[in-house]
Design a protein around this motif. Structure first.
Motif, PDB file in Angstrom:
ATOM      1  N   TRP A   1     -40.359   4.878  47.752  1.00  0.00           N
ATOM      2  CA  TRP A   1     -40.823   3.923  48.498  1.00  0.00           C
ATOM      3  C   TRP A   1     -40.727   2.598  48.342  1.00  0.00           C
ATOM      4  CZ3 TRP A   1     -42.786   6.847  44.229  1.00  0.00           C
ATOM      5  CH2 TRP A   1     -43.441   6.079  43.334  1.00  0.00           C
ATOM      6  N   LEU A   2     -39.813   2.505  47.278  1.00  0.00           N
ATOM      7  CA  LEU A   2     -39.638   0.888  47.012  1.00  0.00           C
ATOM      8  C   LEU A   2     -38.389   0.485  47.899  1.00  0.00           C
ATOM      9  CD1 LEU A   2     -40.612   1.180  43.253  1.00  0.00           C
ATOM     10  CD2 LEU A   2     -41.787  -0.061  45.223  1.00  0.00           C
ATOM     11  N   SER A   3     -37.818   1.123  48.602  1.00  0.00           N
ATOM     12  CA  SER A   3     -36.475   0.708  49.255  1.00  0.00           C
ATOM     13  C   SER A   3     -36.880   0.571  50.844  1.00  0.00           C
ATOM     14  CB  SER A   3     -35.457   1.792  49.083  1.00  0.00           C
ATOM     15  OG  SER A   3     -34.490   1.557  50.261  1.00  0.00           O
ATOM     16  N   PRO A   4     -36.820  -0.566  51.447  1.00  0.00           N
ATOM     17  CA  PRO A   4     -37.364  -0.458  52.897  1.00  0.00           C
ATOM     18  C   PRO A   4     -36.452   0.489  53.763  1.00  0.00           C
ATOM     19  CG  PRO A   4     -37.549  -2.710  51.989  1.00  0.00           C
ATOM     20  CD  PRO A   4     -37.055  -1.569  50.866  1.00  0.00           C
TER      21      PRO A   4
ATOM     22  N   LEU B   1     -41.128  -0.355  62.273  1.00  0.00           N
ATOM     23  CA  LEU B   1     -39.959  -0.381  61.942  1.00  0.00           C
ATOM     24  C   LEU B   1     -39.235  -1.728  62.229  1.00  0.00           C
ATOM     25  CD1 LEU B   1     -38.367   2.778  63.921  1.00  0.00           C
ATOM     26  CD2 LEU B   1     -38.812   2.514  61.521  1.00  0.00           C
ATOM     27  N   ASP B   2     -39.686  -2.608  63.149  1.00  0.00           N
ATOM     28  CA  ASP B   2     -39.417  -3.976  63.347  1.00  0.00           C
ATOM     29  C   ASP B   2     -39.709  -4.764  62.074  1.00  0.00           C
ATOM     30  OD1 ASP B   2     -38.339  -3.419  65.740  1.00  0.00           O
ATOM     31  OD2 ASP B   2     -40.102  -4.269  66.919  1.00  0.00           O
ATOM     32  N   GLU B   3     -41.010  -4.506  61.377  1.00  0.00           N
ATOM     33  CA  GLU B   3     -41.604  -5.245  60.286  1.00  0.00           C
ATOM     34  C   GLU B   3     -40.468  -4.769  58.903  1.00  0.00           C
ATOM     35  OE1 GLU B   3     -45.460  -4.280  59.590  1.00  0.00           O
ATOM     36  OE2 GLU B   3     -46.214  -5.282  61.418  1.00  0.00           O
ATOM     37  N   LEU B   4     -40.213  -3.412  59.110  1.00  0.00           N
ATOM     38  CA  LEU B   4     -39.152  -3.084  57.987  1.00  0.00           C
ATOM     39  C   LEU B   4     -37.803  -3.789  58.092  1.00  0.00           C
ATOM     40  CD1 LEU B   4     -40.158   0.733  57.718  1.00  0.00           C
ATOM     41  CD2 LEU B   4     -40.710  -1.029  56.026  1.00  0.00           C
ATOM     42  N   ALA B   5     -37.280  -3.758  58.931  1.00  0.00           N
ATOM     43  CA  ALA B   5     -35.986  -4.479  59.368  1.00  0.00           C
ATOM     44  C   ALA B   5     -36.277  -5.846  59.141  1.00  0.00           C
ATOM     45  CB  ALA B   5     -35.538  -4.275  60.916  1.00  0.00           C
ATOM     46  N   ILE B   6     -37.152  -6.607  59.335  1.00  0.00           N
ATOM     47  CA  ILE B   6     -37.431  -8.222  58.920  1.00  0.00           C
ATOM     48  C   ILE B   6     -37.493  -8.237  57.494  1.00  0.00           C
ATOM     49  CG2 ILE B   6     -38.792 -10.123  59.148  1.00  0.00           C
ATOM     50  CD1 ILE B   6     -39.151  -9.010  61.937  1.00  0.00           C
ATOM     51  N   LEU B   7     -38.090  -7.227  56.926  1.00  0.00           N
ATOM     52  CA  LEU B   7     -38.293  -7.472  55.377  1.00  0.00           C
ATOM     53  C   LEU B   7     -37.005  -7.077  54.645  1.00  0.00           C
ATOM     54  CD1 LEU B   7     -40.035  -7.356  52.757  1.00  0.00           C
ATOM     55  CD2 LEU B   7     -40.292  -4.887  53.188  1.00  0.00           C
ATOM     56  N   ASP B   8     -36.184  -6.025  55.039  1.00  0.00           N
ATOM     57  CA  ASP B   8     -34.864  -5.772  54.496  1.00  0.00           C
ATOM     58  C   ASP B   8     -33.829  -6.881  54.617  1.00  0.00           C
ATOM     59  OD1 ASP B   8     -32.936  -3.799  53.606  1.00  0.00           O
ATOM     60  OD2 ASP B   8     -31.999  -3.778  55.611  1.00  0.00           O
ATOM     61  N   LEU B   9     -33.934  -7.477  55.839  1.00  0.00           N
ATOM     62  CA  LEU B   9     -32.928  -8.754  56.207  1.00  0.00           C
ATOM     63  C   LEU B   9     -33.616  -9.961  55.296  1.00  0.00           C
ATOM     64  CD1 LEU B   9     -32.458  -8.808  59.977  1.00  0.00           C
ATOM     65  CD2 LEU B   9     -30.719  -8.266  58.379  1.00  0.00           C
ATOM     66  N   ASP B  10     -34.586  -9.995  55.111  1.00  0.00           N
ATOM     67  CA  ASP B  10     -35.272 -11.297  53.975  1.00  0.00           C
ATOM     68  C   ASP B  10     -34.720 -11.012  52.833  1.00  0.00           C
ATOM     69  OD1 ASP B  10     -36.434 -12.449  56.422  1.00  0.00           O
ATOM     70  OD2 ASP B  10     -38.345 -11.818  56.093  1.00  0.00           O
ATOM     71  N   LEU B  11     -34.778  -9.572  52.474  1.00  0.00           N
ATOM     72  CA  LEU B  11     -34.713  -9.618  50.957  1.00  0.00           C
ATOM     73  C   LEU B  11     -33.258  -9.668  50.746  1.00  0.00           C
ATOM     74  CD1 LEU B  11     -37.049  -6.683  50.299  1.00  0.00           C
ATOM     75  CD2 LEU B  11     -37.413  -9.066  49.574  1.00  0.00           C
TER      76      LEU B  11
ATOM     77  N   ALA C   1     -33.061  -1.443  43.574  1.00  0.00           N
ATOM     78  CA  ALA C   1     -31.684  -2.563  43.348  1.00  0.00           C
ATOM     79  C   ALA C   1     -30.435  -1.992  44.104  1.00  0.00           C
ATOM     80  CB  ALA C   1     -31.785  -2.083  41.646  1.00  0.00           C
ATOM     81  N   SER C   2     -30.770  -0.586  44.362  1.00  0.00           N
ATOM     82  CA  SER C   2     -29.456  -0.059  45.177  1.00  0.00           C
ATOM     83  C   SER C   2     -29.496  -0.871  46.690  1.00  0.00           C
ATOM     84  CB  SER C   2     -29.703   1.491  45.338  1.00  0.00           C
ATOM     85  OG  SER C   2     -28.631   2.073  46.268  1.00  0.00           O
ATOM     86  N   ALA C   3     -30.645  -0.873  47.108  1.00  0.00           N
ATOM     87  CA  ALA C   3     -30.470  -1.667  48.461  1.00  0.00           C
ATOM     88  C   ALA C   3     -30.194  -3.162  48.507  1.00  0.00           C
ATOM     89  CB  ALA C   3     -32.030  -1.325  49.102  1.00  0.00           C
ATOM     90  N   TYR C   4     -30.376  -3.851  47.030  1.00  0.00           N
ATOM     91  CA  TYR C   4     -30.128  -5.359  47.596  1.00  0.00           C
ATOM     92  C   TYR C   4     -29.028  -5.790  46.403  1.00  0.00           C
ATOM     93  CZ  TYR C   4     -33.906  -4.543  50.413  1.00  0.00           C
ATOM     94  OH  TYR C   4     -34.731  -4.228  51.387  1.00  0.00           O
ATOM     95  N   GLY C   5     -28.205  -4.707  45.916  1.00  0.00           N
ATOM     96  CA  GLY C   5     -27.005  -5.304  45.124  1.00  0.00           C
ATOM     97  C   GLY C   5     -27.449  -5.693  43.494  1.00  0.00           C
ATOM     98  N   LEU C   6     -28.534  -5.197  43.236  1.00  0.00           N
ATOM     99  CA  LEU C   6     -28.863  -5.463  41.763  1.00  0.00           C
ATOM    100  C   LEU C   6     -28.524  -4.021  40.651  1.00  0.00           C
ATOM    101  CD1 LEU C   6     -32.644  -6.862  42.446  1.00  0.00           C
ATOM    102  CD2 LEU C   6     -30.254  -8.044  42.560  1.00  0.00           C
ATOM    103  N   GLN C   7     -28.771  -4.487  39.477  1.00  0.00           N
ATOM    104  CA  GLN C   7     -28.553  -3.439  38.550  1.00  0.00           C
ATOM    105  C   GLN C   7     -29.738  -3.219  37.887  1.00  0.00           C
ATOM    106  OE1 GLN C   7     -25.170  -3.601  35.972  1.00  0.00           O
ATOM    107  NE2 GLN C   7     -25.601  -1.656  34.621  1.00  0.00           N
ATOM    108  N   GLN C   8     -30.492  -2.182  37.865  1.00  0.00           N
ATOM    109  CA  GLN C   8     -31.671  -1.879  36.956  1.00  0.00           C
ATOM    110  C   GLN C   8     -31.197  -1.191  35.644  1.00  0.00           C
ATOM    111  OE1 GLN C   8     -35.324   0.470  37.856  1.00  0.00           O
ATOM    112  NE2 GLN C   8     -33.902   1.986  37.466  1.00  0.00           N
ATOM    113  N   THR C   9     -31.596  -1.842  34.574  1.00  0.00           N
ATOM    114  CA  THR C   9     -31.466  -1.549  33.282  1.00  0.00           C
ATOM    115  C   THR C   9     -32.908  -1.125  32.765  1.00  0.00           C
ATOM    116  OG1 THR C   9     -29.283  -2.530  32.936  1.00  0.00           O
ATOM    117  CG2 THR C   9     -30.499  -1.942  31.043  1.00  0.00           C
ATOM    118  N   PRO C  10     -32.825   0.293  32.641  1.00  0.00           N
ATOM    119  CA  PRO C  10     -34.095   0.591  32.063  1.00  0.00           C
ATOM    120  C   PRO C  10     -34.406   0.757  30.336  1.00  0.00           C
ATOM    121  CG  PRO C  10     -33.159   2.492  32.737  1.00  0.00           C
ATOM    122  CD  PRO C  10     -32.319   1.363  33.054  1.00  0.00           C
TER     123      PRO C  10
END
Length: 322
Positions: free
Chosen positions: A151-154, A187-197, A221-230
């Motif tokens: 649920w954390l990926s638009p 869906l429009d709100e999700l698309a805008i949020l995705d582009l903003d991030l 992280a996968s959606a926005y080019g980050l790397q999660q180190t837990p």
């Protein structure tokens, strides 16, 4: 007198329309979800036509949650249970279905390929997309644990939204037009949020590694080019040797922030942060106001990354991180 009678007649006509209109005649659709962000999604699509019960209450830990008796009772009124694939569902979904035989169980995670919740991830890039994904270490293939935090990926919420829309239409077909209008708007709100991030993290240069205590942010992280180190390994606290390695890694890369979620104890995180000389910062994956929360967490991640890359003075970054 005629004017008064005319007003009374108009009011009576409006009230009569309200009584006869399907929008007012039909009782709202009662549904149940596992966590607060799902309530946000369902209410976005269902609007005032839905009444949502949330199993995991605010502040509770979703991995080992036991429903309350009153929540079990509410299932007898629910038309739909929107499942997500969080761990407590493994035990409780069959019991929920038995308690309410007429309730439809909808798996909103259907069609989503989950990532392994591995100890250490290595960064790769999806061909042709410019977006990163993370695959498990070759040493972590035993009893692979899959990450439930979809649920954390638009982009993945768009898939979940389709399942929600379809199920609501099936149980309440008379209000399809309302659901469809709300669904398309969402869906429009999700698309805008995705582009903003995407734009926000496009401003980050250098290392894009975010250190978190609980590994909740892999899909984000996968959606926005980050790397999660837990810090945790497959959701469990690390052994001393692994912890030592992580601390050495964080010092080497000048990690300035350790992100924790409020549903878990921050005691261990505070000890680790003190060893690193870094801040402990809250990033809540369970917040109800989902879109606003993702934007706030994204700003915290960006501020931490920019501070670590030396692009901002420490005082400026500290203000944003707080």
């Amino acid at each position: 007198m005629k004017r008064i009678l005319g007003i009374i007649g108009l009011i009576a006509g409006v009230l009569g329309w309200m009584v006869l209109s399907p929008a007012y005649c039909a009782a709202p659709v009662e549904v149940t979800v596992s966590i607060q962000p799902q309530r946000y999604f369902v209410e976005k699509i269902g609007g005032e036509r839905v009444v949502v019960t949330v199993m995991v209450e605010p502040g509770a830990e979703p991995h080992v949650y036991d429903p309350k008796p009153r929540q079990m009772a509410s299932l007898t009124r629910s038309k739909i249970y929107f499942a997500l694939g969080v761990p407590f569902e493994d035990v409780w979904l069959p019991k929920f279905a038995a308690a309410s035989p007429g309730m439809r169980v909808v798996h909103t995670e259907a069609g989503i390929q989950k990532l392994p919740m591995a100890a250490h991830d290595h960064h790769e890039e999806r061909p042709g997309t410019g977006r990163a994904h993370y695959s498990s270490s070759p040493h972590e293939h035993h009893l692979e644990v899959l990450d439930p935090h979809i649920w954390l990926s638009p982009p993945l919420v768009m898939i979940q939204a389709r399942h929600i829309f379809t199920a609501l239409v099936q149980v309440d077909p008379g209000h399809r037009a309302l659901y469809e209008q709300n669904y398309r708007k969402f869906l429009d709100e999700l698309a805008i949020l995705d582009l903003d991030l995407l734009r926000l993290f496009g401003e980050v240069s250098g290392r894009r590694e975010v250190m978190v205590f609980h590994p909740a942010w892999a899909y984000f992280a996968s959606a926005y080019g980050l790397q999660q180190t837990p810090i945790e390994i497959e959701g469990k606290e690390p052994r001393a040797a692994n912890l030592k390695h992580l601390i050495e890694h964080a010092r080497k890369n000048q990690v300035k922030a350790l992100f924790v979620q409020p549903q878990f104890s921050a005691t261990t995180a505070a000890v680790i942060a003190e060893a690193l000389g870094s801040q402990v910062i809250t990033a809540d994956p369970m917040a109800f106001d989902w879109a606003r929360n993702l934007r706030e967490v994204a700003e915290k991640f960006k501020a931490a990354l920019q501070q670590e890359s030396g692009r901002e003075p420490a005082d400026t970054a500290r203000g944003k991180l707080g």
